[in-house]
Motif scaffolding. Structure first.
Motif, PDB file in Angstrom:
ATOM      1  N   UNK A  78      -1.490 -15.538  -4.003  1.00 55.88           N
ATOM      2  CA  UNK A  78      -0.929 -15.300  -2.676  1.00 55.88           C
ATOM      3  C   UNK A  78      -1.828 -15.886  -1.603  1.00 55.88           C
ATOM      4  N   UNK A  79      -3.127 -15.645  -1.698  1.00 57.50           N
ATOM      5  CA  UNK A  79      -4.033 -16.137  -0.665  1.00 57.50           C
ATOM      6  C   UNK A  79      -4.295 -17.635  -0.776  1.00 57.50           C
ATOM      7  N   UNK A 132       7.187  -9.799   1.356  1.00 61.22           N
ATOM      8  CA  UNK A 132       5.977  -9.217   0.786  1.00 61.22           C
ATOM      9  C   UNK A 132       4.712  -9.829   1.362  1.00 61.22           C
ATOM     10  N   UNK A 133       4.787 -11.044   1.877  1.00 62.30           N
ATOM     11  CA  UNK A 133       3.600 -11.643   2.499  1.00 62.30           C
ATOM     12  C   UNK A 133       3.497 -11.316   3.984  1.00 62.30           C
ATOM     13  N   UNK A 134       4.638 -11.179   4.682  1.00 62.26           N
ATOM     14  CA  UNK A 134       4.608 -11.001   6.134  1.00 62.26           C
ATOM     15  C   UNK A 134       4.583  -9.550   6.580  1.00 62.26           C
ATOM     16  N   UNK A 135       4.980  -8.613   5.715  1.00 60.27           N
ATOM     17  CA  UNK A 135       4.889  -7.200   6.086  1.00 60.27           C
ATOM     18  C   UNK A 135       3.448  -6.732   5.845  1.00 60.27           C
ATOM     19  N   UNK A 179       1.111  -2.650 -17.520  1.00 62.67           N
ATOM     20  CA  UNK A 179       0.331  -3.334 -16.487  1.00 62.67           C
ATOM     21  C   UNK A 179       1.237  -3.724 -15.311  1.00 62.67           C
ATOM     22  N   UNK A 180       0.714  -3.580 -14.099  1.00 64.53           N
ATOM     23  CA  UNK A 180       1.448  -3.969 -12.897  1.00 64.53           C
ATOM     24  C   UNK A 180       0.835  -5.239 -12.332  1.00 64.53           C
ATOM     25  N   UNK A 181       1.568  -6.344 -12.378  1.00 65.30           N
ATOM     26  CA  UNK A 181       1.048  -7.628 -11.885  1.00 65.30           C
ATOM     27  C   UNK A 181       1.599  -7.873 -10.477  1.00 65.30           C
ATOM     28  N   UNK A 182       0.762  -7.549  -9.487  1.00 70.14           N
ATOM     29  CA  UNK A 182       1.133  -7.758  -8.094  1.00 70.14           C
ATOM     30  C   UNK A 182       1.040  -9.250  -7.758  1.00 70.14           C
ATOM     31  N   UNK A 183       1.480  -9.672  -6.574  1.00 73.43           N
ATOM     32  CA  UNK A 183       1.580 -11.109  -6.286  1.00 73.43           C
ATOM     33  C   UNK A 183       0.282 -11.896  -6.284  1.00 73.43           C
ATOM     34  N   UNK A 184      -0.863 -11.229  -6.340  1.00 71.72           N
ATOM     35  CA  UNK A 184      -2.107 -11.989  -6.446  1.00 71.72           C
ATOM     36  C   UNK A 184      -2.228 -12.674  -7.814  1.00 71.72           C
ATOM     37  N   UNK A 242      -0.201  -7.071  -1.316  1.00 72.58           N
ATOM     38  CA  UNK A 242      -0.808  -8.404  -1.309  1.00 72.58           C
ATOM     39  C   UNK A 242      -0.284  -9.232  -0.135  1.00 72.58           C
ATOM     40  N   UNK A 243      -0.118  -8.582   1.003  1.00 75.56           N
ATOM     41  CA  UNK A 243       0.369  -9.296   2.189  1.00 75.56           C
ATOM     42  C   UNK A 243      -0.721 -10.214   2.732  1.00 75.56           C
TER      43      UNK A 243
END
Length: 580
Positions: free
Chosen positions: A170-171, A482-485, A262-267, A490-491
Motif C-alpha cells: 500500500x505504501x 481503504x486508502x483514502x479513509x 491469517x488476516x492479510x491486510x492491504x500491506x 492500511x490507509x
C-alpha cells in the motif's frame, strides 16, 4: 561412422537435457537455491529455446536491477490487452519476496521448463511468474534464518533499504512495489500466488496455506474459493503426498490449542491483490522440513492451481466480472477486521507432542517437539472475521494535487480520475482528526497511526484548477476507499502520507494577544459563554491564564482552519463540477 554419430547425438541429448536442469536439481544434496544471476541466466536460455515463453522487464528495483516477469503463453500471444480480448485468464506467481524463503524461486524454474518441455501449457490461462522479487535481499546471501532447515545459503528478508517487501504494497516505498503494481495493472490477473516458508511450531505437514480471508474477500469470490477451489487444492495436495493445513498452527499458543486463520491486510501482497478482486493464495512450506520436500511441494501446488484454474477458467472470469460490478455499486466498505472468537469450527490436525525439559543453555524449562510422538487430533479452527470499522462511501473524493505521491499511486493503479478545470469552492464533508495513537518506534520506516478518531464537518472548501476528483463508481472502489479513509488499517493516513496536517503552523504572543482577547470577549457573547462553560467543567483551565488565552485563540477567526483537517474531501452528493 554411424556409431560415432550415435554417440555424438546421445552426448548432445544428454548435455541439452542437463542444460535445462536448474541449479537446485544439479546440486547433489538438493539443498541449494539459485542466485539471482543463475535465475536470470536460466530463464534467458529457456526463453531463447521456446517461442511460447517471453521475458519482460519492469521498472528498476531498489538495487538497480529490473523486475523480470516470465510469461508462458500456449498461443504465443504476449500482448496483455489481446489476451483479455481473447477471453483468456491470467495467473500471476510471485517468488522470493522473502529470499530466505526461496522454494518458489526454484520450483517455478522447474515448473516453467516442464510445462514447455511437455507441451503442457494451459489453453485458457496465461502464466506470469515474477522470477525473483526481492533481488536486493537475494544478493545479500548468508544464513539469517537460524530456525530453518536449509538451503545451505540463501538471501536476506530485507531489501537494500532494509524493507520487508511484504509489508510495502500500500505504501509502496520501494521501487520493487512500484514495478509489481505496474505488472498487476498491466496483466490484470484473476488469480495470484505468493510463495513463502513458515516460522513457528513443528508439525507433520510440509506445507500450510493462507487464502484470502473469506469474510474480507468479495462474497461472490469467497463462495467459489471456500466451496470449490480451496477444498480441491487440499484434496489434490493430499493425494499427491503433500497434505496441507491452514497456516497459523502455533501462532497463538501451542498448535493443539487451535488455529486462527491469517488476516492479510492491504500491506501484504495478497491483501493488495484482494482489493482488486483477485483470488489470492500464499503457500507457507514448513521451515523444518528438508528443502527438497519444500520445493517439490511448491511445484505440486503450482501444478494443481494451474490445472483447476484451467478447468474453471470461464467460471472464474465470470465471477471476477460479477465481483467487479458488485463493488462498483457497493455502498459500505469495511476498513478493519478482527477474528470472531465466538464462531469456531474444528479441523483435523497432525502434530507432534509438545513437551518440556531443562534447557542446556539456561537450565530452565524449555519447549521442544518430540517427533517420536506424532498425533492426530481434532482442534479448534477460527476462520471467521468481523468488520470492526466500516464507512459509507461518498459520491466522490476530491484530492488536492499537492499530495503528489497519492496521485502517482492512483495513476499507477489505473484509478479513473478527473481534474477541476478552474478554481472551485465546493460544499462537502471534511474530516478533522480529533485523536490518534502513534508508537514510539517505527515499523517499516513509518510511525503507523492507529485508533484514529474523526470529526466529520460539512463545510465549504476552495479547491484549485487541476485538483483531482475520484468518483466511487469503479471496480477499484475497495482500493480507493481503504486508502483514502484515514481510519483504515492500511490507509494512506495510517502510513503517514498526511502527517504535515498534524502540525500547527501559527501561534500568538501572549502579551500581544491579551488585549485582543479581552476585546473579543466584550464583543462576542457566544465566545464568552463558551469560555465560562469550559472553565466550569475544567478546573485546570479556570486556573491557567495561558490556557484561557489558548482557548480563545482556538475558538476565534484567527485560528488556522487547516490544522488537523484531513485534506481529502468527501463529496456526498452528485454535484455538478467542471472537469477535464
Amino acid at each position: 561412422m554411424k556409431t560415432l554419430l550415435s554417440a555424438l547425438l546421445t552426448c548432445f541429448i544428454f548435455f541439452s537435457a542437463k542444460a535445462q536442469l536448474t541449479p537446485f536439481e544439479l546440486s547433489k544434496d538438493k539443498n541449494y537455491t539459485a542466485t539471482y544471476s543463475e535465475v536470470i541466466a536460466y530463464y534467458q536460455k529457456l526463453d531463447a529455446a521456446n517461442p511460447q515463453m517471453k521475458l519482460f522487464n519492469y521498472g528498476t528495483t531498489d538495487i538497480g536491477k529490473p523486475l523480470t516477469l516470465v510469461v508462458l503463453s500456449r498461443d504465443k500471444v504476449f500482448d496483455p490487452a489481446l489476451i483479455k480480448k481473447q477471453n483468456k485468464r491470467v495467473l500471476l506467481i510471485n517468488n522470493g519476496i522473502h529470499p530466505g524463503e526461496p522454494e518458489g524461486i526454484d520450483a517455478s524454474m522447474m515448473f516453467a521448463r516442464d510445462l514447455l518441455k511437455k507441451n503442457a501449457l494451459p489453453k485458457n490461462v496465461v502464466i506470469c511468474m515474477i522470477a525473483l522479487y526481492n533481488i536486493d535481499g537475494n544478493m545479500n546471501r548468508g544464513l539469517s534464518r537460524v530456525s530453518q532447515n536449509g538451503p545451505r545459503a540463501y538471501g536476506f528478508r530485507g531489501n537494500y533499504r532494509n524493507l520487508d517487501l511484504n509489508r510495502d504494497f500500500i505504501k509502496a516505498d520501494s521501487r520493487n512495489a512500484l514495478a509489481f503494481e505496474q505488472i498487476v495493472n498491466t496483466w490484470k490477473p484473476e488469480v495470484f500466488l505468493d510463495n513463502h516458508t513458515s516460522d513457528g511450531a513443528d508439525y507433520q505437514y510440509v506445507m500450510t496455506l493462507i487464502e484470502t480471508q473469506k469474510d474480507k474477500q468479495n462474497p461472490i469470490l469467497a463462495n467459489y474459493t471456500s466451496k470449490t477451489l480451496t477444498p480441491e487444492l487440499y484434496k489434490r495436495m493430499k493425494k499427491g503426498g503433500y497434505e496441507m493445513i491452514p497456516y497459523g498452527a502455533g501462532e497463538r499458543g501451542l498448535p493443539d490449542s487451535g488455529i486462527v486463520s491469517f488476516l492479510e491486510t492491504p500491506r501484504f501482497a495478497t491483501g493488495y491483490t484482494a482489493q482488486r478482486n483477485i483470488i489470492s493464495y500464499i503457500t507457507e512450506t514448513h521451515m523444518l522440513k528438508s528443502f527438497d520436500k519444500r520445493v517439490y511441494a511448491t511445484y505440486d501446488f503450482e501444478q494443481h492451481l494451474v490445472d483447476i484454474f484451467e478447468r474453471d477458467a470461464k467460471l472464474i472470469g465470470e465471477l471476477k466480472q460479477k465481483a467487479d460490478e458488485q463493488v462498483i455499486n457497493q455502498k459500505t466498505f469495511a476498513l478493519d477486521w478482527d477474528v470472531d472468537m465466538n464462531k469456531v469450527d474444528t479441523i483435523t490436525f497432525k502434530g507432534y507432542a509438545a513437551l518440556y525439559k531443562p534447557s542446556d543453555v539456561s537450565g530452565l524449562k524449555r519447549l521442544y517437539y518430540d517427533r517420536n510422538q506424532p498425533y492426530t487430533k481434532t482442534v479448534r479452527y477460527w476462520n471467521s472475521y468481523k468488520a470492526t470499522d466500516s464507512v459509507n462511501k461518498p459520491h466522490a473524493y476530491i484530492i488536492p494535487q499537492a499530495w503528489g505521491k497519492i496521485i502517482d499511486l492512483f495513476k499507477l493503479n489505473s484509478v479513473v480520475m478527473h481534474r477541476l478545470t478552474h478554481d472551485t469552492t465546493i460544499s462537502l464533508q471534511m474530516y478533522y482528526v480529533d485523536d490518534y495513537k502513534t508508537p514510539q518506534k517505527p515499523f517499516e520506516g513509518h510511525y503507523l497511526h492507529s485508533n484514529v478518531k474523526l470529526n466529520p464537518v460539512d463545510t465549504k472548501v476552495k479547491f484549485y484548477e487541476g485538483d483531482y476528483v475520484v468518483y466511487t463508481n469503479q471496480p477499484l472502489n475497495r482500493y480507493i476507499v481503504e486508502t483514502l479513509e484515514p481510519q483504515g488499517v492500511d490507509s494512506f493516513f495510517t502510513w503517514n502520507f498526511f502527517d504535515s496536517v498534524l502540525g500547527e503552523k501559527e501561534y500568538f504572543s501572549n502579551y500581544v494577544f491579551e488585549d485582543k482577547a479581552a476585546e473579543m470577549l466584550k464583543t462576542d457573547t457566544d465566545l464568552k459563554k463558551k469560555l465560562e462553560d469550559a472553565k466550569a467543567k475544567d478546573p485546570k483551565l479556570a486556573n491557567s491564564a495561558a490556557a484561557q488565552l489558548n482557548f480563545i485563540y482556538r475558538n476565534s477567526i484567527y485560528f488556522e482552519k487547516t490544522y488537523l483537517r484531513y485534506p481529502v474531501g468527501r463529496l456526498l452528493t452528485d454535484t455538478k463540477l467542471d472537469l477535464k
